[in-house]
Design a protein around this motif. Structure first.
Motif, mmCIF file in Angstrom:
data_model
loop_
_atom_site.group_PDB
_atom_site.id
_atom_site.type_symbol
_atom_site.label_atom_id
_atom_site.label_comp_id
_atom_site.label_asym_id
_atom_site.label_seq_id
_atom_site.Cartn_x
_atom_site.Cartn_y
_atom_site.Cartn_z
ATOM 1 N N HIS A 21 0.479 -1.425 0.202
ATOM 2 C CA HIS A 21 0.074 0.460 -0.003
ATOM 3 C C HIS A 21 0.376 1.298 -0.151
ATOM 4 C CE1 HIS A 21 -3.262 2.780 0.802
ATOM 5 N NE2 HIS A 21 -2.188 3.641 1.791
ATOM 6 N N THR A 22 1.883 1.318 0.801
ATOM 7 C CA THR A 22 3.268 2.232 0.546
ATOM 8 C C THR A 22 3.465 2.640 -0.706
ATOM 9 O OG1 THR A 22 3.155 1.989 3.144
ATOM 10 C CG2 THR A 22 4.576 3.081 1.806
ATOM 11 N N GLN A 23 4.322 1.221 -1.021
ATOM 12 C CA GLN A 23 4.896 1.663 -2.594
ATOM 13 C C GLN A 23 3.956 2.549 -3.630
ATOM 14 O OE1 GLN A 23 5.682 -2.446 -2.797
ATOM 15 N NE2 GLN A 23 7.433 -2.296 -1.094
ATOM 16 N N ALA A 24 2.239 2.197 -3.437
ATOM 17 C CA ALA A 24 1.058 2.372 -4.504
ATOM 18 C C ALA A 24 0.909 4.199 -4.469
ATOM 19 C CB ALA A 24 -0.155 1.604 -4.641
ATOM 20 N N ILE A 25 1.441 4.350 -2.812
ATOM 21 C CA ILE A 25 0.730 5.797 -2.684
ATOM 22 C C ILE A 25 1.540 6.745 -2.521
ATOM 23 C CG2 ILE A 25 0.202 7.182 -0.511
ATOM 24 C CD1 ILE A 25 -1.909 5.692 -1.618
ATOM 25 N N THR A 26 3.167 5.798 -2.592
ATOM 26 C CA THR A 26 4.397 6.908 -2.572
ATOM 27 C C THR A 26 4.197 7.264 -3.916
ATOM 28 O OG1 THR A 26 5.514 6.259 -0.901
ATOM 29 C CG2 THR A 26 6.905 6.775 -2.180
ATOM 30 N N GLY A 27 4.461 5.947 -5.154
ATOM 31 C CA GLY A 27 3.896 6.368 -6.390
ATOM 32 C C GLY A 27 2.981 7.016 -6.950
ATOM 33 N N THR A 28 1.738 7.053 -6.385
ATOM 34 C CA THR A 28 0.733 7.833 -6.772
ATOM 35 C C THR A 28 1.492 9.768 -6.165
ATOM 36 O OG1 THR A 28 -0.258 6.366 -6.601
ATOM 37 C CG2 THR A 28 -1.616 8.382 -6.747
ATOM 38 N N ILE A 29 1.569 10.059 -5.033
ATOM 39 C CA ILE A 29 1.973 11.441 -4.482
ATOM 40 C C ILE A 29 3.161 11.271 -5.401
ATOM 41 C CG2 ILE A 29 3.087 12.791 -3.139
ATOM 42 C CD1 ILE A 29 1.656 10.622 -0.852
ATOM 43 N N ASN A 30 3.752 11.295 -6.175
ATOM 44 C CA ASN A 30 5.077 11.739 -6.942
ATOM 45 C C ASN A 30 4.308 12.188 -8.052
ATOM 46 O OD1 ASN A 30 7.455 11.753 -5.942
ATOM 47 N ND2 ASN A 30 6.884 9.960 -4.837
ATOM 48 N N GLY A 31 3.656 10.343 -8.963
ATOM 49 C CA GLY A 31 2.807 10.985 -10.092
ATOM 50 C C GLY A 31 2.049 12.021 -10.153
ATOM 51 N N ALA B 181 6.102 4.055 -11.289
ATOM 52 C CA ALA B 181 6.429 2.820 -11.357
ATOM 53 C C ALA B 181 7.698 2.640 -10.361
ATOM 54 C CB ALA B 181 7.230 2.254 -12.657
ATOM 55 N N ALA B 182 7.998 3.278 -10.096
ATOM 56 C CA ALA B 182 9.828 3.526 -9.317
ATOM 57 C C ALA B 182 9.614 2.435 -7.334
ATOM 58 C CB ALA B 182 10.276 4.808 -8.946
ATOM 59 N N PRO B 183 8.310 2.724 -6.524
ATOM 60 C CA PRO B 183 8.105 2.306 -5.593
ATOM 61 C C PRO B 183 8.108 0.794 -5.740
ATOM 62 C CG PRO B 183 7.248 4.172 -5.611
ATOM 63 C CD PRO B 183 7.481 3.803 -7.191
ATOM 64 N N THR B 184 7.872 0.154 -6.763
ATOM 65 C CA THR B 184 7.015 -0.949 -7.153
ATOM 66 C C THR B 184 7.847 -1.573 -7.054
ATOM 67 O OG1 THR B 184 4.452 -0.968 -6.979
ATOM 68 C CG2 THR B 184 5.354 -3.099 -7.962
ATOM 69 N N ALA B 185 8.477 -0.932 -8.514
ATOM 70 C CA ALA B 185 9.838 -1.830 -8.530
ATOM 71 C C ALA B 185 10.982 -1.593 -8.266
ATOM 72 C CB ALA B 185 10.452 -0.612 -10.024
#
Length: 463
Positions: free
Chosen positions: A50-60, A357-361
């Motif tokens: 969840h953190t990875q998804a939200i972090t990516g969304t915050i920057n995206g 994509a970065a946090p998940t990748a």
């Protein structure tokens, strides 16, 4: 000889303050993502996916907003002018920063990131655009050579300086015992910078004052010549703009389309090196290396501090070795807002994909994510070589030949018509130009005098 005045430097400092503010607002999230108060407030510690998804969304989201903001500036500069566009840019940025700093839930923060990105997109197009056009007025026709490259280069220097300030503010906030202060205060610090761009002057007043006003006859003559060159070129460009079918010609006219492609691709290729991903997630990178506490924030701030010095050094060299990085000089006046806007769309679209994509990748393929950027960079080099083979042979020659030229005269290198030449004009041509300008001024004075005799109202009163 046209020279420098305190007013020159004050204008540049005001404009570079905008660059600094943009850099700060764009980068402050890097440190925010490492603040315990932020992570706790939005519950970003318990569920890693969840953190990875939200972090990516915050920057995206900030990049998505910036795409729309960039295109909005391209349209509004033509529709309402640069001054009103600058005012709106300040308002949107202040509103976006206020919403982020005052967010009470994750949904509000995400919406604020999009709005803030919209404002950032407007600022990153408008500030260097305005800078380039003001710095153009500082060019000199006699030694010492123009410092326009150095002055325009300050956009990059001060933007990265804004990154550094954001990094060190984040370091200080980390040690606050107030968890809300840790992340709200650094975001709110961006507010004052946007309040310093709510003033402006008329075109002739700016040109005249940039060249010392009426204190120096040579400077005043130079200012008159530049103003005449710009006025004549604007008239010719406006006629071409209308006859060419307005906005669609930036894609239908080959010389314009080539510029758009060049600007877009270079900006995309720059982001495909992975530099922005490294900085945005630099705190996580250091944490993954086993560093804890405030050390990752300190190292992140140090990283961009070194980058600031590198940018300043590069700006010093621009007028010595040419202006390859300043691709915003490549657009004629009447399509410059759209050209710069579409160039920056290349930046933000590519950045959106990479940072989203970065946090998940990074969590799944780890260092392999950086291999992707190495591959993309190699591919981009090949594309440039195969698709634009003449660029390799002509790039150095082209940009060295633009050294010292006005923005109007640079257009000629792309095959456009330049109505009035100043930089390489002969003494006879400059003398004829001076007579032409004087004749037009005499005619205007005579018309104003005639109008005064008929109406009893002076020309100055009717303006």
């Amino acid at each position: 000889m046209a020279g420098y005045t305190a007013y020159n430097l004050r204008i540049i400092l005001i404009l570079t303050l905008g660059s600094l503010t943009f850099g700060y607002a764009y980068s402050v999230i890097s440190g925010t993502l490492g603040q315990p108060g932020f992570l706790d407030y939005f519950n970003l510690r318990n569920d890693e996916s969840h953190t990875q998804a939200i972090t990516g969304t915050i920057n995206g989201l900030v990049c998505a907003g910036a795409v729309f903001g960039s295109l909005a500036v391209g349209w509004m500069c033509d529709a309402r002018g640069r001054k009103e566009t600058l005012y709106l840019t300040c308002v949107v940025n202040i509103f976006g920063e206020a919403l982020q700093a005052g967010s009470v839930n994750l949904g509000m923060f995400l919406a604020a990131r999009f709005i803030g990105g919209w404002g950032i997109g407007m600022a990153v197009v408008l500030i260097p655009l305005y800078q380039a056009e003001i710095c153009k007025l500082l060019q000199q026709t006699m030694p010492p050579p123009s410092a326009r490259g150095f002055l325009v280069g300050q956009h990059g220097t001060f933007a990265i300086f804004g990154y550094a300030i954001a990094g060190w503010v984040g370091v200080g906030a980390y040690y606050s015992t107030n968890l809300a202060f840790q992340w709200r205060f650094p975001i709110a610090v961006a507010f004052p910078g946007y309040l310093n761009h709510l003033a402006g002057d008329e075109a002739w007043a700016i040109v005249s004052r940039l060249h010392g006003g009426d204190q120096d006859e040579d400077s005043l003559l130079f200012a008159r010549e530049e103003f005449y060159q710009m006025a004549q070129q604007v008239q010719a460009d406006n006629a071409a703009w209308i006859s060419g079918g307005y906005h669609r010609q930036i894609f239908t006219k080959p010389s314009y389309r080539k510029r758009i492609w060049m600007g877009f691709f270079i900006q995309y290729a720059a982001q495909s090196t992975g530099a922005q991903v490294i900085y945005v997630y630099i705190i996580s990178l250091y944490q993954n290396l086993g560093l804890t506490g405030g050390i990752p924030l300190v190292l992140g701030a140090a990283y961009v501090t070194v980058a600031t010095l590198s940018n300043f050094t590069g700006a010093l060299l621009l007028d010595k070795i040419g202006r390859k990085p300043l691709f915003r000089e490549i657009f004629p006046t009447h399509i410059r807002p759209q050209g710069v806007a579409w160039s920056l769309v290349g930046t933000f679209l590519s950045t959106l994909v990479y940072v989203e994509a970065a946090p998940t990748a990074l969590a799944n393929i780890k260092w392999g994510y950086y291999i992707i950027f190495i591959g993309l960079t190699l591919i981009n080099i090949v594309i440039l070589y195969l698709w634009c083979p003449e660029a390799w042979a002509k790039c150095t020659d082209f940009f060295s030949k633009t050294k010292g030229l006005s923005l109007e005269e640079i257009n000629e290198k792309f095959g456009d018509e330049v109505v009035v030449h100043l930089t390489n004009a002969t003494d006879k041509q400059l003398e004829d130009l001076a007579h032409t300008i004087q004749a037009e001024q005499d005619e205007k004075i005579a018309m104003d005098h005639s109008h005064h005799e008929k109406t009893g109202v002076s020309g100055a009163q009717t303006v």
